[in-house]
Design a protein around this motif. Sequence first.
Motif, mmCIF file in Angstrom:
data_model
loop_
_atom_site.group_PDB
_atom_site.id
_atom_site.type_symbol
_atom_site.label_atom_id
_atom_site.label_comp_id
_atom_site.label_asym_id
_atom_site.label_seq_id
_atom_site.Cartn_x
_atom_site.Cartn_y
_atom_site.Cartn_z
ATOM 1 N N ILE A 1 -9.525 -5.807 0.473
ATOM 2 C CA ILE A 1 -8.330 -6.212 1.209
ATOM 3 C C ILE A 1 -8.495 -5.899 2.695
ATOM 4 N N HIS A 2 -9.093 -4.769 3.022
ATOM 5 C CA HIS A 2 -9.354 -4.421 4.424
ATOM 6 C C HIS A 2 -10.166 -5.514 5.112
ATOM 7 N N GLN A 3 -11.183 -6.031 4.447
ATOM 8 C CA GLN A 3 -12.036 -7.064 5.051
ATOM 9 C C GLN A 3 -11.297 -8.391 5.183
ATOM 10 N N LEU A 4 -10.411 -8.704 4.251
ATOM 11 C CA LEU A 4 -9.590 -9.904 4.395
ATOM 12 C C LEU A 4 -8.651 -9.763 5.588
ATOM 13 N N GLY B 1 -1.818 -13.458 0.872
ATOM 14 C CA GLY B 1 -0.492 -13.883 0.418
ATOM 15 C C GLY B 1 -0.410 -13.954 -1.090
ATOM 16 N N LEU B 2 -1.459 -14.443 -1.732
ATOM 17 C CA LEU B 2 -1.485 -14.499 -3.197
ATOM 18 C C LEU B 2 -1.505 -13.099 -3.799
ATOM 19 N N ILE B 3 -2.199 -12.171 -3.159
ATOM 20 C CA ILE B 3 -2.196 -10.778 -3.603
ATOM 21 C C ILE B 3 -0.790 -10.187 -3.507
ATOM 22 N N ILE B 4 -0.098 -10.495 -2.411
ATOM 23 C CA ILE B 4 1.288 -10.040 -2.240
ATOM 24 C C ILE B 4 2.168 -10.588 -3.358
ATOM 25 N N VAL C 1 0.848 -1.203 0.000
ATOM 26 C CA VAL C 1 0.000 0.000 0.000
ATOM 27 C C VAL C 1 0.877 1.244 0.000
ATOM 28 N N GLU C 2 1.918 1.216 0.817
ATOM 29 C CA GLU C 2 2.846 2.356 0.892
ATOM 30 C C GLU C 2 3.497 2.614 -0.458
ATOM 31 N N GLU C 3 3.748 1.560 -1.224
ATOM 32 C CA GLU C 3 4.349 1.702 -2.542
ATOM 33 C C GLU C 3 3.331 2.081 -3.615
ATOM 34 N N GLY C 4 2.044 2.087 -3.251
ATOM 35 C CA GLY C 4 1.006 2.453 -4.205
ATOM 36 C C GLY C 4 0.597 1.342 -5.155
ATOM 37 N N LYS C 5 0.988 0.105 -4.846
ATOM 38 C CA LYS C 5 0.665 -1.019 -5.737
ATOM 39 C C LYS C 5 -0.742 -1.559 -5.495
ATOM 40 N N ILE C 6 -1.250 -1.396 -4.281
ATOM 41 C CA ILE C 6 -2.610 -1.807 -3.930
ATOM 42 C C ILE C 6 -3.136 -0.797 -2.917
#
Length: 347
Positions: free
Chosen positions: A99-102, A167-170, A71-76
């Motif tokens: 993502i917040h709810q996950l 983890g898959l999102i990462i 998030v800090e990098e602006g990717k999600i």
Amino acid sequence: MIRNIIDKIHNLQSNNQFSGTAFVKNEDQVLVDVSYGYANRAEQIKNQTDTRFGIASGCKLFTSIAICQLVEEGKISFDSTLRDSLNVKFPHFDETITIHQLLTHTSGIPDYFDEEVMDDFEELWINNPMYHIRCLKDFLPLFQNKNMKSSVGERFHYNNAGYILLGLIIEQASGLAFTDYVQKNIFKVAGMKDSGYFAFDSLPKKVALGYIDNADGTWKTNIYSLPVKGGSDGGAFVTVTDMSRFWEALINYRLINKALTIQLLTDHTQVKEDSFYGYGVWIKKYGNLISKYHIMGYDPGVSFHSAYYPDSSFKLVVCSNKSEGAFAIMNGIEEELSKITSDKTTI
């Protein structure tokens, strides 16, 4: 004071045969560093400060920090939907899941191991051999085609599958395997030189084997009771000193910036009267006062508790290579620490 804490731990250990290591640090002073039992019973290799223990779900906080870094990098963003963040089809999932709810266990998706209906984690591997579970995508067939358990945002439901999706999102956002990402961006940055995600069939030195004790006095290791290699919902190995370094890195904003650290440690959802959940971290409160930030993990052959107490700056780590025992040790230490703090509600 230190003598009282250690005496308390000794008494508890004699009652429950605790196997593991307990560690307490305040600023630069180590108050407690004691170990019991064997990392390897057959070879009678004792647990020590530098023994690496499994911590089960204790490492969901690592996953949450990785999300915050992206998030800090602006990717999600925390408002990004599952559909837009992951190129995997979930035919029965609500398309508005974020993502917040996950992160907060409020997505409503089904779990591959539902703690509300299942008691024994080992049951999961009867029809799904654990030796096939080596990376995050291997978990998908266990829940991908199931129906929603509840409506999005309806309630808190502790959910391992949600953290597999994180983890898959990462992996998709970073281009790295999840475990490689954490090693590079969390463990290395925090100075956790002895920690990692190790496969059961290629363990490095100084790893404690997890033990499952039977009522008749026999025992077995947990190598057939868990996935071969841990991932974003749990399964890293750490030393107690590495976990202390982790808390220091987190609270000093070395892993994510101050604003995101505050968001990570915010009580986003209430679980019980005094228990709340942030992003991958449990929060205990008395009124508006935060007593502690803590993480925990339980698997067959694993019990783990670790906490940071913001008012006193104590950092506590209890790692065990048995299925239970860490909670009692943590409670005992907290009882003694509360006697030396100015505000008894802060421990």
